[in-house]
Design an enzyme around this catalytic site. Structure first.
Site, PDB file in Angstrom:
ATOM      1  N   SER A 185     -15.606  -5.787  -2.312  1.00 29.52           N
ATOM      2  CA  SER A 185     -14.380  -5.111  -1.908  1.00 29.52           C
ATOM      3  C   SER A 185     -13.300  -6.037  -1.371  1.00 29.52           C
ATOM      4  O   SER A 185     -12.131  -5.694  -1.414  1.00 29.52           O
ATOM      5  CB  SER A 185     -14.702  -4.026  -0.876  1.00 29.52           C
ATOM      6  OG  SER A 185     -15.432  -4.557   0.204  1.00 29.52           O
ATOM      7  N   HIS A 213     -15.683   0.487  -5.913  1.00 30.86           N
ATOM      8  CA  HIS A 213     -14.451  -0.023  -6.530  1.00 30.86           C
ATOM      9  C   HIS A 213     -14.531  -0.109  -8.045  1.00 30.86           C
ATOM     10  O   HIS A 213     -13.591  -0.582  -8.686  1.00 30.86           O
ATOM     11  CB  HIS A 213     -14.091  -1.387  -5.938  1.00 30.86           C
ATOM     12  CG  HIS A 213     -13.855  -1.334  -4.463  1.00 30.86           C
ATOM     13  ND1 HIS A 213     -12.652  -0.971  -3.911  1.00 30.86           N
ATOM     14  CD2 HIS A 213     -14.695  -1.526  -3.421  1.00 30.86           C
ATOM     15  CE1 HIS A 213     -12.743  -0.972  -2.594  1.00 30.86           C
ATOM     16  NE2 HIS A 213     -13.980  -1.309  -2.272  1.00 30.86           N
ATOM     17  N   LYS A 244     -11.573   6.652  -3.603  1.00 29.35           N
ATOM     18  CA  LYS A 244     -10.830   5.475  -4.104  1.00 29.35           C
ATOM     19  C   LYS A 244     -10.193   5.847  -5.441  1.00 29.35           C
ATOM     20  O   LYS A 244      -9.279   6.662  -5.447  1.00 29.35           O
ATOM     21  CB  LYS A 244     -11.760   4.279  -4.115  1.00 29.35           C
ATOM     22  CG  LYS A 244     -12.013   3.870  -2.655  1.00 29.35           C
ATOM     23  CD  LYS A 244     -13.022   2.801  -2.434  1.00 29.35           C
ATOM     24  CE  LYS A 244     -13.073   2.536  -0.921  1.00 29.35           C
ATOM     25  NZ  LYS A 244     -14.328   1.951  -0.490  1.00 29.35           N
TER      26      LYS A 244
HETATM   27  C1  LIG Z   1     -15.050   2.130   0.802  1.00 24.25           C
HETATM   28  C2  LIG Z   1     -16.437   1.652   0.596  1.00 24.25           C
HETATM   29  C3  LIG Z   1     -17.530   2.363   1.080  1.00 24.25           C
HETATM   30  C4  LIG Z   1     -17.378   3.549   1.983  1.00 24.25           C
HETATM   31  O1  LIG Z   1     -16.919   4.662   1.295  1.00 24.25           O
HETATM   32  P1  LIG Z   1     -16.176   5.808   2.128  1.00 24.25           P
HETATM   33  O2  LIG Z   1     -16.239   6.983   1.220  1.00 24.25           O
HETATM   34  O3  LIG Z   1     -14.813   5.322   2.391  1.00 24.25           O
HETATM   35  O4  LIG Z   1     -16.980   6.007   3.385  1.00 24.25           O
HETATM   36  C5  LIG Z   1     -18.793   1.937   0.750  1.00 24.25           C
HETATM   37  N1  LIG Z   1     -18.969   0.818   0.012  1.00 24.25           N
HETATM   38  C6  LIG Z   1     -17.939   0.084  -0.433  1.00 24.25           C
HETATM   39  C7  LIG Z   1     -18.199  -1.135  -1.239  1.00 24.25           C
HETATM   40  C8  LIG Z   1     -16.639   0.468  -0.144  1.00 24.25           C
HETATM   41  O5  LIG Z   1     -15.616  -0.263  -0.557  1.00 24.25           O
END
Ligand SMILES: *Cc1c(COP(=O)(O)O)cnc(C)c1O
Length: 393
Positions: A185, A213, A244
């Site tokens: 990320s 992602h 996302k």
């Molecule tokens: C954003 C993210 C999460 C957490 O997801 P949320 O739905 O925002 O709690 C978990 N793993 C990765 C790699 C992320 O980028």
């Protein structure tokens, strides 16, 4: 009246906060006063934003808004209960089946957030007698999940398959689980999932793939990292977040039917929490249709990535080796990255400064994230600003 004794714990927090401030590590929130989009209003200022994870521009899409608006009239606002009591709505159920089919896995289970999904899966699959292997650059939620499971946590250097193999081969645990971000990320690069799966097969381990992602962005129809690599195995547990690229909120875990049934029975972050509002699942059903039909959006996004990488000329600021919409510019020091972010802000551009502990010490960076909602002119404006700031020193 005698004066009460000093409250040492509160004093310590005050000192620590001052310490964070002095190291340029204190975090501040900005106030968003518009929908999430390429052009936003933040703290009273109109800005061109390269900050969101809304990679396809769906967070404020009319089709999702329409689906959510209709659903709110038929389902109300709150789910009112956990899934195992009476909170499991037909929209949740339909979404689970839609996503399982979409990613080509037998079954799926909705969680409230990706953070909770990772905690729930890891703690349901492994305990004290197990061992968890994790890439050093994995998301914090995977690390927290491993700690909470009480399994032994063994981390390996980023994408270092040789070290992971040594660790797996010398493990004496019967239960083994490898945790990995499919797309890292803060770096934007991919994990070598085919190599990871081969190691998991050789050493009899589970593989949890966190595709926060990649879902919606990678692979045919935006089906994510497994589709991108053409991978399938009963050892894989697939986790995608829905806040996302999917533009809404929540997360889904997909895998073998028995694994999903086990999570339903055992995953505490699934069981002991209220179901998400059903209207979110209705919006997500519309989102999956757009993702599936969104090759045009993904081609546009890839073109923007190529444009950025071809036109940015900043010799001491390295673009990292990424082919995804996450395009970090490595700067190093906390002060320098804050200054660069501030200079961009003065030019009407929002790019976050990412500092430790989110990234390793001395690797502070600007994290540019591109979206299909951006135009070529938006990216050109960003590149001009970065080039001129860098030239000015
Ligand atoms: C954003 C993210 C999460 C957490 O997801 P949320 O739905 O925002 O709690 C978990 N793993 C990765 C790699 C992320 O980028």
């Amino acid at each position: 009246m005698t004066t009460p004794p000093p409250f040492n714990a509160l004093e310590r927090i005050r000192t620590e906060l001052a310490h964070l401030e002095a190291q340029s590590l204190r975090r501040n929130r900005r106030l968003l006063e518009s929908p999430q989009a390429a052009h936003v209003r933040v703290d009273g200022q109109n800005l061109l934003s390269f900050c969101s994870n809304d990679y396809l521009g769906l967070a404020n899409h009319p089709a999702l808004i329409a689906a959510a608006s209709q659903a709110v009239l038929s389902t109300g606002v709150g789910a009112g209960a956990s899934h195992l009591i009476t909170g499991h709505h037909a929209f949740h159920h339909g979404l689970e089946m839609r996503i399982a089919g979409f990613v080509g896995l037998p079954a799926a289970l909705l969680f409230s957030t990706g953070y909770m999904a990772n905690i729930g899966v890891v703690t349901a699959l492994i305990g004290r007698d197990g061992e968890v292997f994790a890439d050093r650059l994995n998301h914090a939620s995977l690390n927290d999940a491993a700690l909470l499971s009480r399994a032994k946590l063994t981390r390996y250097p980023h994408n270092d398959m040789a070290t992971l193999e040594t660790q797996l081969s010398s493990s004496r645990s019967v239960q083994k689980l490898v945790l990995v971000d499919a797309v890292f990320s803060m770096d934007g690069d991919l994990a070598p999932l085919p190599d990871l799966l081969a190691l998991c097969e050789r050493y009899d381990a589970w593989l949890l793939v966190d595709d926060a992602h990649g879902f919606g962005v990678l692979g045919a129809g935006g089906r994510g990292a497994l589709a991108h690599f053409g991978l399938a195995s009963p050892r894989i547990i697939y986790m995608a977040t829905l806040g996302k690229a999917a533009g809404v909120f929540g997360a889904v875990v997909a895998g073998e039917a028995e694994v999903i049934e086990w999570l339903l029975q055992k995953a505490r972050t699934y069981i002991y929490t209220t179901a998400t509002p059903p209207l979110l699942s209705a919006a997500l059903l519309a989102s999956i249709d757009l993702i599936e039909a969104g090759d045009g959006l993904r081609v546009h996004l890839q073109n923007l990535i190529k444009q950025l990488r071809a036109s940015l000329r900043t010799p001491n600021w390295q673009l990292m080796d990424s082919a995804t919409p996450i395009q970090p510019v490595l700067i190093g020091s906390n002060d320098a990255v804050l200054a660069a972010s501030q200079r961009l802000l003065e030019r009407g551009i929002l790019v976050p400064a990412i500092r430790p502990p989110t990234v390793p010490a001395n690797s502070a960076r600007l994290r540019i994230s591109l979206s299909a909602a951006h135009t070529e002119a938006d990216v050109a404006q960003l590149v001009d600003a970065l080039n001129s700031i860098h030239a000015a020193g």
